[in-house]
Design an enzyme around this catalytic site. Structure first.
Site, short mmCIF file in Angstrom:
data_model
loop_
_atom_site.label_atom_id
_atom_site.label_comp_id
_atom_site.label_asym_id
_atom_site.label_seq_id
_atom_site.Cartn_x
_atom_site.Cartn_y
_atom_site.Cartn_z
N GLU A 293 31.21 51.08 -64.23
CA GLU A 293 32.56 51.81 -63.70
C GLU A 293 32.81 52.25 -65.08
OE1 GLU A 293 35.18 52.15 -61.49
OE2 GLU A 293 35.12 53.97 -62.93
N ASP A 297 32.36 56.62 -66.21
CA ASP A 297 33.20 57.68 -66.23
C ASP A 297 32.66 57.94 -67.70
OD1 ASP A 297 34.47 56.23 -64.43
OD2 ASP A 297 36.04 55.16 -65.43
N SER A 508 35.70 57.19 -57.58
CA SER A 508 35.31 56.65 -58.83
C SER A 508 33.99 58.18 -59.69
CB SER A 508 35.09 55.29 -59.58
OG SER A 508 36.25 54.29 -59.62
#
Ligand SMILES: *[C@@H]1O[C@H](CO)[C@@H](O)[C@H](O)[C@H]1NC(C)=O
Ligand SMILES: *[C@@H]1O[C@H](CO)[C@@H](O)[C@H](O)[C@H]1NC(C)=O
Length: 590
Positions: A293, A297, A508
């Site tokens: 994650e 990002d 995400s």
């Protein structure tokens, strides 16, 4: 099994030494009672010496004024548009009454709490004290238990009810950790977690990647730039900042970032994000500790906004904790810790956009807590920050047997996500394919059961509902805040994790992508001497609508249904659509 043994012996010991519950005076008023969420199983009373970082949120009588001010400064049609509030102005509107503070202080002091050790938020609306379970139980007329998560085995210490003395009760919004069972999840599609990718594919995708149509098969920064029309825009290194939040021991790896940049963002090679550690967050740069994650990002945020500075906030303080250790107090919910940190920053140090790809089922978050946290996001918005959240990766809800209310009535319903459902954040759903983009089937969407529908989306949502007719009636709350607001690509993102390329799906992916486009609009605005966009929704549903491409195909199945369908105009699958940077920029006035 092996690790259960010391835990059980500790519990037996604590049960045997547990004094009779010290219920306080007869004037306690029940503040909140919930049913144990179905995914958690109570094991035993909590060890009395286990410490809790108790967060008391006081009532905020001027919060309606803050909401009004937020909507005014965020509405392009309002004379106050762009005149974001200062830190001091926001704190004045977030402040509790004097008598609330003194009533709470008296209550704590009478119970033997050292007021000198109580931490306070800058606005004075939050008091934090570290106390043993035994003291928390006395203060709150509560019974804390140790719970384990039915599928992950994580442990937390919580109570299903708490009370407050009559003199304190009206002055308190919520006290946590008490009834909060949520565990924010990184929102990546359960359909496909990180898939390894051959080096040859990683290298080979490079040349073709600059066409928007190549996003169909493999998403790279170059195809996104082309698809969302940021190609050729050169941002400045000093006009604005993009913030990315990381929770749950997710580390963003700087070496993976360089490997990714070498393949897909050559101009950004050598640049990196700044890591800020919040509440004991850590920054383990071992390659094997890299978080999918966090890497996703930072790699897309960094590549799409280069050379805009990116800040990665690594916030500590979330389950799982080690229940064998009676002194371990790592049982807090992390958004609150991050919000404390960021709201205390001077405005010059705030990023203009914050991207967060975490969320949980709204019904696992107690309503009083959801409202208090959402108001903290509103405070950030009032100060000119665009707060952007992922909409969730389960369509209208998980599998059919999980789509029931947790209020004792076991009513069948779709399962909305929080903070996606907070009306003061911008929520991003997922698309896939190009020419045209269509909804990704996992794209979270729906209607809040806690937050009423805000006026900025009333007409957009009404159109959708009139088309929907009676379908799914009873499964969703037509008067609730509807989401997502917008969407962006969310499948087949190429990333680099722990020294190897891979591909991921999820809202995400969509969230840092949309956040990056807004960051570039802010860059253009600030360089033109104008205010950044701040809270986006009044602009997006109004003057900015032409800067979004409507997505009209696809649906988001869940709860044993085929879910909502994307269609013309707003829908609870892809929102208003995907961004067109050049048009958004023009409509924003830069
Ligand atoms: C950014 O830096 C450039 C060149 O150093 C300067 O001209 C400009 O005023 C700066 N912009 C801002 C918003 O500080
Ligand atoms: C539906 O939403 C409204 C507005 O937020 C709320 O007052 C109501 O309690 C909700 N209904 C249910 C069944 O949750």
């Amino acid at each position: 099994m092996a690790r259960l043994l010391p835990l059980l012996s500790l519990l037996l010991l604590s049960l045997s030494t547990l004094a009779a519950p010290t219920t306080a005076s007869g004037s306690m008023i029940l503040h909140e009672r919930i049913l144990t969420p179905r995914s958690w199983q109570p094991l035993a009373r909590a060890p009395p010496a286990h410490t809790l970082r108790l967060r008391i949120s006081l009532s905020q009588p001027r919060m309606p004024e803050l909401h009004t001010a937020l909507l005014a400064v965020s509405d392009p049609g309002h004379e106050l548009y762009g005149q974001h509030l200062s830190k001091g102005e926001v704190e004045a509107l977030a402040r509790p009454r004097e008598e609330a503070v003194s009533a709470v202080e008296r209550w704590l002091a009478d119970a033997g709490v050292d007021l000198g050790k109580v931490e306070r938020s800058p606005a004075g609306d939050t008091l934090i004290l570290t106390v043993p379970v035994s003291m928390a139980e006395a203060l709150l007329g509560a019974e804390y238990h140790l719970f384990s998560h039915r599928s992950t085995g994580e442990h937390i210490v919580r109570t299903t009810a708490f009370s407050l003395p009559a003199e304190v009760h009206p002055h308190v919004r919520t006290v946590q950790p008490t009834t909060l069972f949520a565990r924010p999840r990184a929102l990546r599609s359960p359909v496909r977690a990180l898939q390894p990718l051959a080096d040859a594919v990683f290298d080979g995708a490079e040349g073709a990647a600059s066409a928007a149509s190549s996003c169909k098969t493999s998403v790279t920064p170059a195809c996104l730039e082309s698809l969302y029309a940021t190609t050729g825009y050169t941002a400045s290194a000093n006009a604005t900042m993009l913030g990315i939040t990381g929770y749950l021991e997710q580390y963003a790896n700087a070496q993976d970032l360089q490997s990714f940049y070498k393949g897909y963002a050559e101009s950004a090679v050598g640049s990196t994000f700044q890591t800020v550690l919040v509440n004991g967050g850590e920054n383990d740069q071992t390659l094997s500790a890299a978080g999918t994650e966090a890497n996703l990002d930072t790699q897309y945020g960094g590549a799409l906004t280069y050379p805009v500075p990116n800040v990665f906030y690594s916030t500590g303080g979330s389950p799982p904790f080690n229940p064998d250790d009676a002194e371990d107090s790592n049982t807090n919910e992390p958004y609150a810790e991050w919000l404390d940190y960021v709201l205390a920053l001077d405005s010059d140090d705030l990023p203009s956009v914050v991207s967060t790809s975490y969320g949980d089922d709204e019904q696992t978050v107690p309503e009083s807590y959801a409202l208090a946290v959402c108001d903290q996001f509103a405070q950030l918005g009032a100060r000119g920050v665009s707060v952007i959240f992922a909409s969730g990766d389960s369509g209208v809800g998980p599998s059919a047997d999980e789509c029931y209310s947790n209020d004792g009535t076991d009513t069948q319903m779709f399962i909305p996500n929080f903070p996606a459902s907070c009306p003061y954040v911008t929520t991003v759903g997922a698309t896939t394919s190009t020419g045209p983009e269509i909804a990704a089937s996992f794209s979270g969407g729906g209607f809040s059961n806690y937050f009423a529908q805000p006026s900025y989306q009333a007409s957009a949502v009404a159109s959708f509902l009139s088309t929907l007719g009676n379908e799914y009636s009873g499964l969703y709350n037509a008067s609730g805040r509807a989401y997502p607001d917008v969407s962006a690509q969310g499948e087949n993102f190429i990333i680099y994790v722990s020294g190897a390329p891979g591909q991921v799906d999820g809202t995400s992916c969509s969230t840092p992508t949309f956040a990056s486009v807004i960051t570039l609009v802010n860059d253009a605005l600030v360089r033109a001497g104008k205010a950044p966009l701040g809270f986006l929704n009044p602009f997006l549903y109004g003057a900015g609508l032409g800067g979004l491409t409507d997505v009209t195909e696809g649906s988001n199945p869940g709860c044993g249904t085929k879910g909502f369908e994307a269609g013309e105009g707003w829908d609870p699958v892809t929102g208003l659509g995907t961004p067109v940077f050049t048009t958004l920029r023009t409509l924003a006035g830069a």
